[in-house]
Design an enzyme around this catalytic site. Structure first.
Site, mmCIF file in Angstrom:
data_model
loop_
_atom_site.group_PDB
_atom_site.id
_atom_site.type_symbol
_atom_site.label_atom_id
_atom_site.label_comp_id
_atom_site.label_asym_id
_atom_site.label_seq_id
_atom_site.Cartn_x
_atom_site.Cartn_y
_atom_site.Cartn_z
ATOM 1 C CG ASN A 190 -0.303 0.010 2.538
ATOM 2 O OD1 ASN A 190 0.859 0.420 2.649
ATOM 3 N ND2 ASN A 190 -1.012 -0.398 3.575
ATOM 4 N N GLY A 228 -5.929 2.792 -1.676
ATOM 5 C CA GLY A 228 -7.209 2.988 -0.983
ATOM 6 C C GLY A 228 -8.285 3.443 -1.944
ATOM 7 C CG ASP A 252 -13.836 -2.795 9.692
ATOM 8 O OD1 ASP A 252 -12.705 -2.253 9.585
ATOM 9 O OD2 ASP A 252 -14.028 -3.829 10.362
ATOM 10 C CG ASP A 258 -5.592 -9.114 4.531
ATOM 11 O OD1 ASP A 258 -4.418 -8.907 4.166
ATOM 12 O OD2 ASP A 258 -5.954 -9.023 5.715
ATOM 13 C CE LYS A 291 -20.979 -8.641 2.979
ATOM 14 N NZ LYS A 291 -20.466 -9.729 2.177
ATOM 15 C CB SER A 297 -15.618 -8.178 5.624
ATOM 16 O OG SER A 297 -14.242 -8.110 5.326
HETATM 17 O O1 RIB Z 1 -4.925 -7.026 7.209
HETATM 18 C C1 RIB Z 1 -5.781 -7.120 8.328
HETATM 19 C C2 RIB Z 1 -5.219 -8.104 9.305
HETATM 20 O O2 RIB Z 1 -4.006 -7.602 9.797
HETATM 21 C C3 RIB Z 1 -6.101 -8.311 10.496
HETATM 22 O O3 RIB Z 1 -6.959 -9.420 10.321
HETATM 23 C C4 RIB Z 1 -5.126 -8.511 11.619
HETATM 24 O O4 RIB Z 1 -5.101 -9.826 12.029
HETATM 25 C C5 RIB Z 1 -3.767 -8.087 11.077
HETATM 26 O O5 RIB Z 1 -2.929 -9.127 10.974
#
Ligand code: RIB
Length: 312
Positions: A190, A228, A252, A258, A291, A297
């Site tokens: 990022n 973002g 959120d 991820d 979510k 989510s």
């Molecule tokens: O990227 C989000 C994640 O980063 C969260 O789930 C938390 O566990 C951290 O590791």
């Protein structure tokens, strides 16, 4: 998923941690206690979240991680089973705790996270090499920096020997040896991570392009900087391409990166080109921020396909 699309095989080497999350009116400053709530506890960790995103987006996913032998480990195993993720390479060691993350999310959907990675820091070389056959059968190896970096290096070496493309999501950021960077096919920092990796400030797309070029000079084949709500910038030797974000109202943003990485891996493994894969990944990220939570989510493939169809 379109009926004629081959189901992708993806191996994820990465973390599982239990997310302990509270909403807060504002993120605290040092020394401040804020009355928060509500509180949620559930599966998290960048590796596990990305594996969950990829599985929900339609891939066969093999997960390699390490847990303790405690109550929190059961949350991991339940999550992997529920999501249909292969757990043959999920290791447990009673000497260590399962990782945890302390997460605060404010009213603007921004977050602060402290992650104590626990057992994730102790994946051995032997355990990674047991994964060799699975990596060889994968179209993509997806990994991050929330485990011991040696484990990442071994997995990348296996993937390179098998000609399997590697996506490295450099999060949480830490110094990355140049010879590891030189083996990465797609690096997905990022803005903050790209700044730390290149020692420069990113305030514009031009800055992001310059940061991408620095990383290309270190041997990375493709850089995808996630920005973002400004989307993502692809930088490689052939082109620089901006892929806009999909507009949604976020509740959120935790786990959006991820969702993006899981989606990117699936799309590439299915044979999409990089720009199309980034577009697909942007849709996952957009849906995930509507979510609350991280793994919970992540959108299902049908939701992604329907959303793409509606907004294009
Ligand atoms: O990227 C989000 C994640 O980063 C969260 O789930 C938390 O566990 C951290 O590791």
């Amino acid at each position: 998923m379109e009926n004629n699309t081959q189901k992708a095989n993806i191996t994820v080497l990465g973390s599982f941690v239990v997310d302990l999350m509270s909403r807060t009116p504002h993120l605290p400053v040092p020394g401040e206690t804020v009355l928060g709530g509500p509180f949620k506890l559930g599966p998290g960790g960048k590796g596990s979240n990305q594996a969950t995103a990829a599985a929900r987006a339609g891939a066969n996913v093999v997960m390699c991680t390490k847990l303790g032998q405690d109550e929190f480990a059961k949350i991991a195993l339940d999550n992997f089973t529920r999501e249909g993720i292969n757990t043959e390479h999920v290791y447990q060691d009673s000497r260590y705790e399962t990782g945890v993350a302390l997460i605060m999310v404010d009213e603007d959907a921004e977050n602060m996270i402290v992650v104590a990675i626990g057992a994730n820091n102790y994946i051995t070389k032997e355990e990674v090499y047991q994964l060799e056959g699975k990596i060889a059968q994968s179209q993509v190896l997806l990994t991050q920096l929330e485990t011991n970096i040696d484990a990442v290096i071994h997995a990348v070496d296996i993937a390179k020997a098998q000609h399997v493309p590697v996506i490295l999501n450099p999060a949480p950021i830490q110094p990355i040896p140049d010879d590891l960077l030189a083996k990465v096919d797609i690096l997905t920092p990022n803005e903050t991570e790209a700044e730390k990796l290149t020692n420069m400030k990113i305030k514009s797309l031009e800055d992001a392009k310059a940061a991408g070029s620095i990383l290309l000079d270190k041997g990375v084949k493709n850089v995808v900087i996630t920005l973002g709500k400004n989307g993502a910038l692809i930088v490689n030797k052939q082109k620089v391409e901006h892929v806009p974000a999909v507009k949604v109202d976020p509740v959120d943003t935790t786990g959006a990166g991820d969702a993006f990485n899981g989606g990117l891996a699936v799309a590439l493994a299915e044979g999409k080109d990089l720009a199309k894969a980034v577009e697909f990944a942007n849709y996952l990220a957009a849906l995930s921020v509507t979510k609350v939570g991280t793994a919970p989510s992540m959108p299902l493939r049908k939701e992604i396909d329907d959303f793409m169809h509606k907004t294009r």
